[in-house]
Design a protein around this motif. Structure first.
Motif, mmCIF file in Angstrom:
data_model
loop_
_atom_site.group_PDB
_atom_site.id
_atom_site.type_symbol
_atom_site.label_atom_id
_atom_site.label_comp_id
_atom_site.label_asym_id
_atom_site.label_seq_id
_atom_site.Cartn_x
_atom_site.Cartn_y
_atom_site.Cartn_z
ATOM 1 N N ASP A 286 -4.157 13.252 12.495
ATOM 2 C CA ASP A 286 -5.432 13.086 11.784
ATOM 3 C C ASP A 286 -5.339 12.108 10.612
ATOM 4 N N GLY A 287 -4.139 11.628 10.326
ATOM 5 C CA GLY A 287 -3.995 10.676 9.245
ATOM 6 C C GLY A 287 -3.967 11.270 7.855
ATOM 7 N N ILE A 288 -3.710 12.600 7.768
ATOM 8 C CA ILE A 288 -3.520 13.178 6.430
ATOM 9 C C ILE A 288 -2.245 12.585 5.844
ATOM 10 N N ALA A 289 -1.223 12.489 6.688
ATOM 11 C CA ALA A 289 -0.003 11.775 6.311
ATOM 12 C C ALA A 289 0.273 10.735 7.374
ATOM 13 N N GLN A 290 0.976 9.658 6.983
ATOM 14 C CA GLN A 290 1.282 8.612 7.960
ATOM 15 C C GLN A 290 2.610 8.876 8.657
ATOM 16 N N VAL A 291 3.475 9.644 7.996
ATOM 17 C CA VAL A 291 4.731 10.050 8.624
ATOM 18 C C VAL A 291 5.009 11.474 8.178
ATOM 19 N N GLY A 292 5.665 12.249 9.031
ATOM 20 C CA GLY A 292 5.954 13.617 8.628
ATOM 21 C C GLY A 292 6.958 14.300 9.527
ATOM 22 N N TYR A 293 7.421 15.446 9.035
ATOM 23 C CA TYR A 293 8.361 16.300 9.752
ATOM 24 C C TYR A 293 7.573 17.402 10.450
ATOM 25 N N HIS A 294 8.084 17.871 11.581
ATOM 26 C CA HIS A 294 7.438 19.003 12.247
ATOM 27 C C HIS A 294 8.472 19.917 12.891
ATOM 28 N N PRO B 227 -0.473 6.952 14.752
ATOM 29 C CA PRO B 227 -0.560 5.777 15.625
ATOM 30 C C PRO B 227 -1.245 4.570 14.969
ATOM 31 N N ASP B 228 -2.323 4.821 14.218
ATOM 32 C CA ASP B 228 -3.007 3.706 13.563
ATOM 33 C C ASP B 228 -2.089 3.023 12.557
ATOM 34 N N PHE B 229 -1.370 3.866 11.815
ATOM 35 C CA PHE B 229 -0.430 3.316 10.839
ATOM 36 C C PHE B 229 0.644 2.510 11.556
ATOM 37 N N TRP B 230 1.191 3.130 12.611
ATOM 38 C CA TRP B 230 2.264 2.480 13.366
ATOM 39 C C TRP B 230 1.782 1.130 13.913
ATOM 40 N N GLY B 231 0.565 1.129 14.440
ATOM 41 C CA GLY B 231 0.012 -0.096 15.005
ATOM 42 C C GLY B 231 -0.249 -1.167 13.958
ATOM 43 N N SER B 232 -0.467 -0.737 12.722
ATOM 44 C CA SER B 232 -0.776 -1.698 11.664
ATOM 45 C C SER B 232 0.483 -2.388 11.136
ATOM 46 N N LEU B 233 1.657 -1.883 11.518
ATOM 47 C CA LEU B 233 2.902 -2.471 11.013
ATOM 48 C C LEU B 233 3.270 -3.707 11.831
ATOM 49 N N GLU C 65 0.837 -1.203 0.000
ATOM 50 C CA GLU C 65 0.000 0.000 0.000
ATOM 51 C C GLU C 65 0.871 1.252 0.000
ATOM 52 N N GLU C 66 0.352 2.325 -0.590
ATOM 53 C CA GLU C 66 1.126 3.566 -0.613
ATOM 54 C C GLU C 66 0.644 4.504 0.480
ATOM 55 N N TYR C 67 1.576 4.961 1.288
ATOM 56 C CA TYR C 67 1.261 5.877 2.376
ATOM 57 C C TYR C 67 1.816 7.261 2.039
ATOM 58 N N ALA C 68 1.330 8.266 2.800
ATOM 59 C CA ALA C 68 1.782 9.634 2.547
ATOM 60 C C ALA C 68 2.833 10.057 3.562
ATOM 61 N N ALA C 69 3.912 10.657 3.071
ATOM 62 C CA ALA C 69 4.958 11.233 3.921
ATOM 63 C C ALA C 69 5.012 12.725 3.618
#
Ligand code: NA
Ligand code: NA
Lengths: 434, 352, 192
Positions: free
Chosen positions: B57-65, B221-227, B1-5
């Motif tokens: 909010d799950g707009i991206a699954q990983v990101g910089y801040h 978190p949802d993404f992380w938990g799904s791994l 699956e393709e996720y957003a970074a």
């Protein structure tokens, strides 16, 4: 449906909604909201709605737009524009479409100080358009010239778009600024030439100004001749010598306009109140669309439509001209729907490697990109510069009439674009002197 | 699956190239395409200020801040980022700030409260004054208009008798050109990446802190938990690699930029005069002393000392650990990051 | 407006009057924000140029207070005066009946969209209040109060849009045009 299909379906729905007179802001926003939800999740769609509007509005740089609008409304309410235009009637009487031609010049001058196309149009809309309408210019021509010549704001340095491009493409901003100068001038000349030719062919577009004003009228005009130049040069001069930034200039201009109105004796509380109300309405009308547009950019990003279009249209070739023509086609298509910064952010990561592969000069490419994005600002259905003019004039002119008027300027722009592609030297000569 | 970074810098900047573009490729390879990130740059998905919420909010699954955008949401991390002048070594600050987020429960709780799973940190290279006029002595600095990137630098400007002015980052270039401002404060690479060398010919050769606020990666978190546990381990590996790689390349690129600035662009690097150095040293000492009080008034943190102490301790630790490591050896640094940080973070339980 | 038409129901007139006052008031807030923005920016420029000491926090206050207030407060007023920018090209060619259908549809869509908007921004405002949201610039400034401008203004816009749709239903023979939709409820002056 695949993501790209959802993206194209979204575009179709958008057009449909616009056709039944749904406000542009609402059409863009609701298509984006539902589209993002379909592409990702409802949670993410709500998240985008939460993240975007407040943070988009909370931007110091954008404050220039309401401030320049206020300057324009005050200036036109107080009649600061009268004297100069009366005088111009005499000077430009023999030139076909003289007022429109001189408006191109005024926009170019303003563009040399302002870094934003929208701000340039916002400042000029109230100053120039009502005067042209007063002398019975065709509304499409009068509005089209300010919408289009306003786009010089991003080509003639300084330019916020060029700064963003420079950072994205790792090209020298100094060289980009130098490179933008001649193409900006060329664009202005093209606009002027197009106006002259069109008015020669159809004089009814801009009735000749041959009825000479009376001596008293001339004298009265002369005494007020200095008002508008003082306003414009005060704003531009302050930016040039570094007294204030282009963003701050709008507020300075608004205060200066009030002071000039007081000198002229046409300042009144009622007039000021009306100018403020008009400014608030215009700014809001523009910014709700801008919010819709930044939501739409997110929808497009998720859908992958820009990537898809690029992949479908950009065949790998060694021919620089072929690549540039393909790029132009992609940008003209995307430019119909997405705003300029959005397109750049969406597509440059795809375009830049391609451009590097074909050994295309990044500065030259940048100028071509900016020119294309500027055209996108005035193409229907989503053309922010046209909306600025529309919102500044209210119900005086219909949106359709402005878009129709702009068409001719797009033709001039396409010729300019062709020249920029065929003769890289137009862009690269000045930077080569650095 | 393709996720957003999501990272709001441009694709060509060092902080994007290795930790996002390369990272995404390597993660996809290592997971046989099971975890594949599409990298969105330039803030095209999420506006900079909302980067952290966007991940939650799950707009991206990983990101910089960039953490200083949200002082109210991560006050303790903002406090730590105020220690910017303590060390100006990329590896030391990137690794000390990464480790502290994992080892102090109060800090881990801050990420949790914001709905993200912290992945790892970063640092810039030192900030320097880039000016359109030559600054050398304290008197030169006095009254100059400086465009500062954050609160610490504002305090520095005030302490030196300079003036901190309001200019958004997109207008620094024009501001330097037109003389609305005298200097900007940016990492040296900005000379090239943002073309400041066209308008700022004088660099004050005095490192003015680094920026390491927020995170280079945090996960939904949802993404992380799904791994799977294995996949999370892969992410640890790749983050450790990216921290090392970014530092090595960042340093190398910055050195090249400085050399090019001197040789081709006529930029002079001015050594600060003794009086300026003394004033600077006095500021650094005074400012870190005032930090506990500042933490109370500014962030509402009463136990500031313990975070400050821990950060200082970790800085000392990493200075020691890195002393004998070749700073151009990505594998060696990565191994150190793994053994000292990620090997201690249990992929079976962390972030769940 | 032809006087021969049946008078609008009383509750509708009352609601319209209320909305009219509320939108007038929000316009006053927007106007104040615009004036403050102008004065504050010019004061900052003057302080910097003349005294070399700019006003700390100008950038943040302009961005998060004046801009938000000046741009968002007029939302309801915009809807009331039908000043949204729209594409009239096809609409103009429709029959009066077709126009009314379009008008009602777009009014409903506007109401739905801005309800969603208002709801989300209300949640955001509550959340920002809990953390006392701030921005860090030269000065550190709390910005959470500005968040409330969005839900309030968008909710007002929704009310206006709903009333406009009701009006089209109540007055089937009146072609909706772009003019102040509250002008006939018995009050004289408009804010514009
Ligand atoms: Na310009
Ligand atoms: Na367009």
């Amino acid at each position: 449906m695949s993501n790209v299909e959802i993206g194209f379906a979204g575009l179709a729905v958008l057009l449909l909604l616009l056709a039944v007179r749904v406000p542009i802001a609402v059409a863009l926003g609701s298509v984006s909201f539902v589209g993002i939800a379909m592409l990702t999740s409802w949670r993410a769609a709500w998240g985008v709605l939460s993240a975007v509007p407040f943070n988009f509005l909370g931007d110091w740089s954008l404050s220039a737009i309401p401030m320049f609008l206020l300057m324009g409304f005050v200036a036109s309410r107080a009649g600061l524009t009268d004297g100069l235009y009366k005088a111009m009637r005499v000077v430009f009487g023999p030139v076909p479409g003289g007022l429109a031609v001189s408006s191109v010049g005024a926009c170019a001058l303003f563009a040399a100080a302002s870094g934003s196309s929208v701000a340039t149009s916002a400042a000029m809309a109230r100053i120039a358009v009502p005067e042209m309408l007063r002398y019975r210019y065709d509304p499409g021509l009068a509005c089209g010239v300010i919408a289009s010549a306003g786009t010089l704001g991003s080509l003639i340095p300084p330019s916020i778009l060029l700064v963003i491009y420079g950072i994205f493409a790792q090209a020298s901003i100094g060289e980009l600024f130098m490179a933008g100068f001649l193409p900006g001038l060329l664009s202005a000349l093209m606009f002027a030439g197009m106006i002259v030719v069109r008015v020669k062919l159809r004089p009814s577009l801009a009735p000749p100004l041959d009825e000479r004003p009376s001596r008293e009228e001339m004298f009265a005009a002369l005494s007020e001749l200095w008002m508008l130049p003082v306003l414009v040069l005060g704003v531009l001069g302050g930016i040039f010598v570094g007294l204030f930034t282009p963003t701050e200039a709008g507020a300075v201009g608004a205060v200066l306009a009030v002071l000039l109105a007081m000198i002229r004796g046409t300042a009144s509380w009622e007039g000021l109140r009306q100018a403020i109300v008009e400014t608030a309405i215009s700014s809001t009308a523009i910014f709700v669309i801008a919010i819709g547009a930044v939501l739409f950019m997110r929808f497009m990003a998720f859908s992958g439509v820009p990537d898809h279009l690029s992949a479908a249209m950009l065949s790998v070739t060694d021919s620089q001209i072929l690549i540039l023509l393909q790029v132009a086609l992609v940008y003209l298509l995307l430019g119909m729907f997405i705003d300029s910064i959005g397109i750049m952010l969406l597509t440059l990561p795809i375009m830049l490697p391609l451009v590097g592969g074909a050994d295309i000069d990044l500065v030259w490419f940048g100028i071509i990109v900016i020119k294309l994005l500027e055209i996108g600002l005035v193409t229907p259905p989503v053309g922010l510069n046209v909306y600025v003019i529309k919102s500044a004039l209210g119900s005086e002119v219909s949106l359709t009439a402005i878009f129709r008027g702009v068409m001719w300027f797009i033709v001039a722009d396409l010729i300019t674009l062709g020249l920029l592609i065929l003769f890289p030297q137009i862009s690269l000569y000045l930077p080569s002197l650095m | 699956e393709e996720y957003a970074a999501n990272i709001f810098f441009g694709p060509e900047l060092t902080l994007t190239k290795y930790a996002y573009t390369e990272f995404a490729k390597r993660v996809a390879d290592a997971t046989n395409g099971a975890v594949s990130f599409k990298v969105y740059t330039g803030g095209v998905l999420i506006p900079p200020r909302a980067s952290m919420e966007g991940i939650a909010d799950g707009i991206a699954q990983v990101g910089y801040h960039a953490g200083t955008y949200t002082p109210d949401k991560i006050p303790r991390h903002n406090l730590i980022s105020e220690l910017s002048f303590v060390s100006t070594d990329y590896f030391v600050t990137a690794l000390a700030s990464t480790e502290i987020s994992f080892v102090m429960p109060e800090l881990e709780a801050e990420w949790k409260a914001n709905g993200v799973v912290y992945g790892g940190g970063y640092s810039t290279l030192p900030y320097v004054l880039q000016c359109n006029t030559k600054l050398e002595t304290l008197a030169d600095v006095k009254g100059k208009r400086l465009r500062m990137p954050g609160a610490i630098w504002d305090r520095w400007a005030t302490a030196m008798g300079a003036v901190s002015v309001n200019v958004p980052s997109s207008e620094i270039y024009t501001g330097l050109d037109r003389g609305t401002i005298d200097c900007g404060v940016n990492p040296a690479e900005g000379l090239k990446s943002r073309s400041f060398w066209d308008v700022a010919n004088h660099v004050l050769d005095l490192p003015l802190g680094v920026y390491y606020s927020g995170f280079h990666w945090a996960y939904n978190p949802d993404f992380w938990g799904s791994l799977s546990v294995e996949q999370r381990k892969t992410l640890y590996e790749q983050m450790a690699w990216a921290i090392a790689k970014t530092g090595v390349e960042y340093t190398r690129e910055t050195e090249a930029v400085i050399a090019q600035a001197k040789a081709e662009k006529g930029v002079t690097f001015v050594q600060p005069a003794p009086d300026l150095l003394a004033a600077h040293a006095a500021f650094v000492e005074q400012d870190s002393k005032a930090l506990v009080e500042l933490a109370k008034t500014k962030y509402g943190i009463d136990d500031a000392q313990k975070y400050i102490d821990k950060y200082m301790e970790l800085v000392a630790k990493w200075e020691g650990l890195l002393k004998n490591v070749d700073k151009t050896d990505v594998d060696a640094i990565k191994a150190l990051v793994m053994s000292e940080i990620y090997d201690k973070v249990d992929p079976a339980t962390y972030g769940l | 407006m032809t006087t021969s038409q049946k008078a609008l129901p009383r509750p509708f007139r009352a609601a319209t009057r209320l909305v009219r006052r509320a939108t007038d008031l929000s316009m006053v807030f927007a106007g104040i924000a615009l004036v403050l923005m102008t004065v504050h920016v010019v004061a900052d420029v003057t302080a910097r140029v003349v005294f070399n000491s700019p006003i700390p926090g100008t950038l943040e206050i302009v961005a998060f207070y004046y801009m938000v207030a000046a741009i968002v407060f007029p939302a309801g007023y915009l809807e009331r005066r039908d000043e949204h920018i729209t594409v009239e090209l096809f609409y103009m060619r429709l029959s009066p009946f077709g126009q009314r259908i379009c008008y009602a549809f777009s009014g409903l869509l506007t109401a739905v969209f801005f309800s969603i908007f208002a709801y989300q921004s209300w949640l955001d405002a509550l959340k920002a209040t809990r953390t006392r949201e701030m921005v860090m610039g030269a000065a550190q400034i709390e910005i959470w109060p500005a968040r409330y401008v969005l839900p309030i203004s968008f909710a007002l816009l929704v009310l206006v849009a709903v009333l406009n749709v009701v009006r089209v239903v109540l007055r089937p023979h009146e072609t909706p045009t772009n003019k102040d939709t509250t002008a006939d409820v018995g009050e004289e002056r408009t804010a514009g």
